[in-house]
Every structure is written in structure tokens, then in C-alpha cells.
Design an enzyme around this catalytic site. Structure first.
Site, PDB file in Angstrom:
ATOM      1  CB  VAL A 119       6.407  56.842  41.360  1.00 33.48           C
ATOM      2  CG1 VAL A 119       6.686  55.934  42.960  1.00 33.48           C
ATOM      3  CG2 VAL A 119       4.957  57.190  41.570  1.00 33.48           C
ATOM      4  CD  GLU A 120      11.237  54.453  40.480  1.00 31.27           C
ATOM      5  OE1 GLU A 120      12.391  54.595  41.366  1.00 31.27           O
ATOM      6  OE2 GLU A 120      10.841  53.287  40.355  1.00 31.27           O
ATOM      7  CB  SER A 121      13.385  61.113  39.996  1.00 26.91           C
ATOM      8  OG  SER A 121      12.801  61.176  38.569  1.00 26.91           O
ATOM      9  CE1 TYR A 306       7.837  52.638  41.853  1.00 28.09           C
ATOM     10  CE2 TYR A 306       7.230  50.923  40.398  1.00 28.09           C
ATOM     11  CZ  TYR A 306       7.857  52.076  40.559  1.00 28.09           C
ATOM     12  OH  TYR A 306       8.622  52.811  39.408  1.00 28.09           O
TER      13      TYR A 306
END
Length: 324
Positions: A119-121, A306
Site C-alpha cells: 500500500v505504501e510504495s 488504510y
């Protein structure tokens, strides 16, 4: 001659507008305060800050965060794509040894670590294209309502680049200043980043192993509970009475929410402490019970959407791997 004059005038207008967007009094106050607190010269600090550039696109993105305008359906679809699941599977295969070792040491499941990195990168494929210095400078001195928090992060960033021997003009990240595989803000980088190899550097921009260790360390420090569930779908009865407010904090037991007309789709004991969460779909609503580990994921990012997409992406990758 006229074209040259006009070009020069336009350049000055652009320069003036950029300069005008930034509170220079606050910039100077920051330089003075930081230099005094760290025992360095103002000239040294000004040399770095003077090379920061105001970015209007950062202000525009910061003022319109996607999570506050999207339904859960649309937000989920950004991340729950076939290519991202396959990328997670490939990342797992490549870094299996590191994931196994870190998971064994921290109690954080491998697929949860993968969910966050995905999800982050996108497992390092999308670490951000803004200079972190520009992002922190723009928000600190161009968005007054967030100045307090981001000036602290700017100070943390200057500390970080010095401690980790990074070039402050070369570190790239997202529009809010988060960086690397983990998308840590500078304060989180300094507090939770961990080297996979004992005694090594904490390289969250270039080392997947350090990123794996750091994500797990973040969750461990925030009291991840090993071998416990994260979330369970909740089924609402026809006469369900949802609470006025929803929070990821675990306050009430399952029986409390059953009295309101919500039952767990999977087995949970009536005394198990949970939170009830509501997610807006394009049509209708979806409910989930969040357990304590769900709350821990929201310490990484406070959005319930998230945390749920991290969980679901990790589960999808884990299921795909189990099917091999």
C-alpha cells in the site's frame, strides 16, 4: 529586445509568487531556533533551507487528500489490483529469508508486512517523486494550519540526513514528506527504522531488507499481538442500530454490538473486545469488526480504510502464495 524584457519580467513574477507563498519570517525563525538547539551555525542551516523550493502542486494535493473524498469501493480498487498482488508475491519470493527472520523475531506476520509495503510504495516501485526537503518546506511555511507539525518534521529531516549521511537535496518521497519503501515521515524514520543487519545503516530508500525490519519494528513497538486476528466481517441485521460515531479503538465486546444488531461473520467469543467500523460503498455500506491488531495498523496511518486495505492486500497475497 521586447521578448527578452517580457521573459525576464515573467521570471520575476514567478519568483515573486513562489516567494510570496512562503512565510519568510517563519523560515528565519526556524533557522535560528534549529541552529541554536543543535549547536550549529545559522549559515549551515540556511545553506540547505535556501535550496528548498516551494511547490504549489504539493499544496493542492495536501488540501485534497484522496482518502477523504473516496468511497471504500474506490479506495480499495486502487490497491487490490492483480498486478499489485502479483508484485507482492514476487517480492515475497525474492525476500523470503528476510521476511521469515523478521516475522519470527517480532511476531508480525509476513503478509501483514507485505500489505503495508504494498500500500505504501507498491513494494518500492512508487516511493514518491518530490524532494522531501521541498515537501516539508512547502507545507511548513506555506500551509499555516499545519506549520507546527511540519516544521518539527523538517527539523527531524535535517537531523536524519546528517545521522544517516544522506544528501538532503536528493532524498525523494511523497507530497507530504514521507519517504522510502515504508513511507516513513522523518520522525518515524528516526524512531522506528531498523537495520536488517546488526550494525548496518538504516537504508529505507534502497534496502528492502531494512524496510521489512522497520515495518515490523513499527508494529511491534505499537504492541502488535502475535497470532491474533486483525479484522472480521460484520453482518448487520435488518433492524441494526449503528452507533453515532465509529472508531478503530477497541472499547466494547462483541456482545455489545450484537445487541445493536451486528454479528461477526466468523466466530468470535461474545466477550472479545472489538471495534465496529463502517465503510461507505458506491452503493450501500459494509461493516467490519476491528480487533486490537487492526488498531495497531491504524497507528501507521489513522485511516480505517488504510488499515483494512493493508489487511486485505496482505491476505490476498498470502492466499495466492498458498495456492502455489
Amino acid at each position: 529586445m521586447i521578448r527578452t524584457v517580457l521573459t525576464t519580467a515573467m521570471c520575476w513574477v514567478v519568483l515573486f509568487n513562489s516567494f510570496a507563498q512562503v512565510d519568510q519570517v517563519k523560515v528565519e525563525a526556524f533557522i535560528s531556533k534549529y541552529a541554536t538547539s543543535r549547536g550549529v551555525s545559522e549559515a549551515e542551516v540556511r545553506e540547505i533551507i535556501g535550496q528548498a523550493e516551494f511547490q504549489l502542486s504539493i499544496v493542492e494535493k495536501f488540501n485534497r487528500p484522496a482518502e477523504k473524498t473516496m468511497t471504500w469501493s474506490r479506495y480499495r480498487n486502487i490497491f487490490m489490483k492483480e498486478e499489485r498482488i502479483e508484485s507482492g508475491l514476487a517480492f515475497w519470493k525474492t525476500h523470503e529469508t528476510a521476511l521469515q527472520k523478521v516475522s519470527a523475531e517480532t511476531g508480525v506476520p509476513e503478509h501483514i508486512i507485505l500489505g503495508i509495503l504494498g500500500v505504501e510504495s507498491a513494494f518500492g516501485d512508487n516511493k514518491g517523486s518530490y524532494r522531501v526537503l521541498d515537501a516539508l518546506y512547502t507545507i511548513s511555511f506555506g500551509i499555516p494550519r499545519r506549520s507546527s507539525y511540519f516544521t518539527k518534521e523538517l527539523g527531524e529531516f535535517l537531523d536524519l540526513v546528517k545521522a544517516e549521511k544522506l544528501d538532503p537535496l536528493q532524498v525523494l518521497g511523497g507530497y507530504a514528506g514521507a519517504m522510502g519503501y515504508c513511507q516513513f515521515m522523518p520522525s518515524s524514520y528516526r524512531a522506528y527504522a531498523k537495520s536488517y543487519d546488526d550494525g548496518g545503516t538504516r537504508d529505507l530508500m534502497g534496502s528492502p531488507e531494512d524496510a521489512i525490519a522497520s515495518v515490523a519494528n513499527y508494529l511491534k513497538v505499537h504492541r502488535w499481538k502475535a497470532d491474533q486476528k486483525v479484522a472480521v466481517p460484520a453482518v448487520a441485521s435488518a433492524n441494526a442500530n449503528p452507533p453515532a460515531k465509529f472508531s478503530s479503538k477497541v472499547k466494547y465486546d462483541v456482545a455489545h454490538y450484537q445487541n445493536l444488531g451486528f454479528d461477526p461473520e466468523w466466530e468470535l467469543t461474545p466477550t472479545r473486545k472489538v471495534s465496529l467500523l463502517e465503510f461507505q460503498l458506491d452503493e450501500g455500506k459494509e461493516y467490519w469488526f476491528g480487533l486490537y491488531n487492526f488498531y495497531v495498523i491504524t497507528r501507521y496511518n489513522h485511516s480505517s480504510m488504510y488499515a483494512l486495505v493493508v489487511y486485505q492486500l496482505g491476505e490476498a497475497i498470502n492466499k495466492r502464495r498458498g495456492g502455489l
